[in-house]
Design an enzyme around this catalytic site. Structure first.
Site, PDB file in Angstrom:
ATOM      1  N   MET A 140      86.340 -28.383  59.274  1.00  0.00           N
ATOM      2  CA  MET A 140      85.350 -29.305  59.839  1.00  0.00           C
ATOM      3  C   MET A 140      84.011 -28.593  59.955  1.00  0.00           C
ATOM      4  O   MET A 140      83.904 -27.580  60.661  1.00  0.00           O
ATOM      5  CB  MET A 140      85.827 -29.814  61.206  1.00  0.00           C
ATOM      6  CG  MET A 140      87.044 -30.730  61.129  1.00  0.00           C
ATOM      7  SD  MET A 140      87.687 -31.222  62.756  1.00  0.00           S
ATOM      8  CE  MET A 140      88.640 -29.752  63.198  1.00  0.00           C
ATOM      9  N   CYS A 166      84.599 -34.425  50.581  1.00  0.00           N
ATOM     10  CA  CYS A 166      83.395 -34.593  51.398  1.00  0.00           C
ATOM     11  C   CYS A 166      82.451 -35.598  50.738  1.00  0.00           C
ATOM     12  O   CYS A 166      82.115 -35.452  49.558  1.00  0.00           O
ATOM     13  CB  CYS A 166      82.689 -33.258  51.578  1.00  0.00           C
ATOM     14  SG  CYS A 166      81.197 -33.375  52.596  1.00  0.00           S
ATOM     15  N   GLY A 224      92.613 -33.092  62.498  1.00  0.00           N
ATOM     16  CA  GLY A 224      91.215 -32.708  62.562  1.00  0.00           C
ATOM     17  C   GLY A 224      90.632 -32.780  63.955  1.00  0.00           C
ATOM     18  O   GLY A 224      90.849 -31.905  64.783  1.00  0.00           O
ATOM     19  N   ARG A 225      89.898 -33.859  64.240  1.00  0.00           N
ATOM     20  CA  ARG A 225      89.142 -33.946  65.489  1.00  0.00           C
ATOM     21  C   ARG A 225      90.019 -33.870  66.732  1.00  0.00           C
ATOM     22  O   ARG A 225      89.600 -33.346  67.768  1.00  0.00           O
ATOM     23  CB  ARG A 225      88.319 -35.239  65.493  1.00  0.00           C
ATOM     24  CG  ARG A 225      87.118 -35.184  64.562  1.00  0.00           C
ATOM     25  CD  ARG A 225      86.495 -36.559  64.383  1.00  0.00           C
ATOM     26  NE  ARG A 225      87.344 -37.417  63.567  1.00  0.00           N
ATOM     27  CZ  ARG A 225      87.149 -38.711  63.401  1.00  0.00           C
ATOM     28  NH1 ARG A 225      86.156 -39.309  64.034  1.00  0.00           N
ATOM     29  NH2 ARG A 225      87.936 -39.424  62.622  1.00  0.00           N
ATOM     30  N   HIS A 232      93.335 -36.905  52.576  1.00  0.00           N
ATOM     31  CA  HIS A 232      92.731 -37.686  53.647  1.00  0.00           C
ATOM     32  C   HIS A 232      92.940 -39.156  53.293  1.00  0.00           C
ATOM     33  O   HIS A 232      92.428 -39.635  52.280  1.00  0.00           O
ATOM     34  CB  HIS A 232      91.241 -37.355  53.755  1.00  0.00           C
ATOM     35  CG  HIS A 232      90.568 -37.985  54.930  1.00  0.00           C
ATOM     36  ND1 HIS A 232      89.387 -37.514  55.456  1.00  0.00           N
ATOM     37  CD2 HIS A 232      90.889 -39.065  55.698  1.00  0.00           C
ATOM     38  CE1 HIS A 232      89.013 -38.268  56.478  1.00  0.00           C
ATOM     39  NE2 HIS A 232      89.917 -39.212  56.641  1.00  0.00           N
ATOM     40  N   ASN A 258      96.276 -36.313  55.997  1.00  0.00           N
ATOM     41  CA  ASN A 258      95.212 -36.064  56.958  1.00  0.00           C
ATOM     42  C   ASN A 258      94.548 -37.401  57.285  1.00  0.00           C
ATOM     43  O   ASN A 258      94.484 -38.289  56.446  1.00  0.00           O
ATOM     44  CB  ASN A 258      94.206 -35.080  56.339  1.00  0.00           C
ATOM     45  CG  ASN A 258      92.916 -34.957  57.135  1.00  0.00           C
ATOM     46  OD1 ASN A 258      91.827 -35.093  56.578  1.00  0.00           O
ATOM     47  ND2 ASN A 258      93.008 -34.681  58.411  1.00  0.00           N
ATOM     48  N   GLY A 259      94.062 -37.523  58.521  1.00  0.00           N
ATOM     49  CA  GLY A 259      93.294 -38.702  58.881  1.00  0.00           C
ATOM     50  C   GLY A 259      93.902 -39.520  59.999  1.00  0.00           C
ATOM     51  O   GLY A 259      94.975 -40.107  59.812  1.00  0.00           O
ATOM     52  N   GLY A 260      93.256 -39.539  61.162  1.00  0.00           N
ATOM     53  CA  GLY A 260      93.648 -40.419  62.248  1.00  0.00           C
ATOM     54  C   GLY A 260      94.949 -40.070  62.936  1.00  0.00           C
ATOM     55  O   GLY A 260      95.532 -40.926  63.615  1.00  0.00           O
TER      56      GLY A 260
END
Length: 356
Positions: A35, A117, A251-252, A189, A229-231
């Site tokens: 990130m 990206c 991730g976040r 992702h 990946n993702g959510g």
């Protein structure tokens, strides 16, 4: 805690590190996403205090920055960060091969090619998500990197670009990069990347998540390692995804809630015990790291921002964050700031307890 700098080092200096090997034989079973502006070397030290075996990724570094910039600034890291992978952005096979050799020389455990990206800056450089439209070129890049290093060469990508939502698009991308380039590990992702009309932040939120397409990839390519990946923002969601694919990249959620990773080693990675037993132990370990930075002449405030989510959800956490964020305290030692932050947190928590 010294950063790694192998310039002029002998081959013996770059041999296996003093780290505990992960109990699982699949290094991609659980990872923290690369990130930008977040997963720098200070952040990765913090994460390693919470989870010993989760695979960590650097921020994306462009080939130009590595080949023409300050290489130690981009590549130095602390020994405790292993296993750690370098993510690179670029589209020239020879340049990527040179970066792969640098990654191996510096002691990374993997090199990952960014094909996901969507930022305008990355598009201007003709790499990132726009590379998904050129699977033959990606295959050439991967092949050149694999020829240059013994490290695993992996690819992180989206399920599609713009509003092309056909599963065939991502299936053919993976098939071409595998067959022609030899890539065997794909981190997907599960959103499209809209190259026009959305910011990078909006690209992480607006295109719908379609995890089922990543599951289909695993069904169609059972011999490949496929990670999603993702959510994904809870242990339950991780467990559910692992019933369909080989790995999960978070991730976040991992960044904003670092303590959420505390059970990962034992629950998902086969470890006998967790890396840390309490938030307090993690804070103390990171403060010791920041004391080391200050002793080397690096302002500890460069690292402290990554700590701010450690006590999320706990009584007094807001006051604790306020103390750590107070610019007036940047001249104090980290140990002193920790004392002040803990005292403020305890006082706030006590004040919030209702009277009987």
């Amino acid at each position: 805690m010294l950063a790694r700098n192998p310039a002029g080092a002998s081959s013996a200096d770059l041999q296996p590190r003093s780290v505990i090997p992960a109990p699982t034989t699949n290094p991609w079973r659980l990872s923290v996403a690369p990130m930008m502006d977040w997963t720098d070397r200070h952040c990765r030290v913090l994460h390693r205090l919470v989870t010993r075996h989760t695979l960590l990724y650097t921020e994306m570094v462009t080939t130009g920055a590595l080949l023409h910039g300050d290489v130690p600034r981009h590549l130095d890291f602390s020994e405790v960060e292993h296993p750690v992978a370098l993510q690179v952005g670029g589209s020239e096979p020879d340049d990527l091969a040179a970066c792969a050799r640098l990654a191996e020389r510096w002691g990374y455990d993997e090199i990952n090619l960014n094909c996901g990206c969507p930022s305008e800056r990355v598009q201007r450089g003709a790499f990132g998500a726009c590379l998904m439209a050129e699977p033959g070129l990606v295959a050439d890049c991967v092949a050149a990197m694999r020829a240059a290093t013994t490290l695993p060469v992996t690819v992180k990508h989206r399920i599609g670009i713009d509003r092309v939502e056909s599963y065939d698009f991502v299936r053919d991308f993976v098939g071409t990069v595998h067959q022609r380039g030899g890539c065997t590990v794909f981190i997907v992702h599960a959103r499209n990347a809209w190259l026009q009309g959305l910011s990078p932040k909006e690209n992480r939120e607006i295109p719908p998540l379609r995890h089922e397409l990543v599951h289909r990839l695993k069904n169609d390519f059972p011999a490949l390692t496929i990670a999603v990946n993702g959510g994904i923002a809870s242990d339950e969601a991780i467990a559910a995804q692992l019933s369909h694919v080989d790995g999960v990249m978070v991730g976040r959620h991992a960044y904003h809630e670092p303590w959420a990773m505390a059970d990962w080693d034992t629950r998902f990675l086969g470890a006998a015990e967790p890396a840390a037993t309490s938030r307090e132990a993690v804070e103390e370990g990171f403060v010791a790291y920041m004391e080391g930075l200050a002793a080397q002449g690096t302002p500890w405030s460069h690292a402290s921002r990554h700590l701010l989510g450690l006590y999320n959800g706990q009584p007094g956490a807001r006051r604790w964050r306020q103390v750590w964020s107070d610019h007036r305290l940047k001249s104090e030692r980290p140990t002193r700031v920790m004392q002040l932050a803990r005292a403020a947190m305890a006082q706030s928590a006590k004040a919030s307890v209702p009277l009987a």
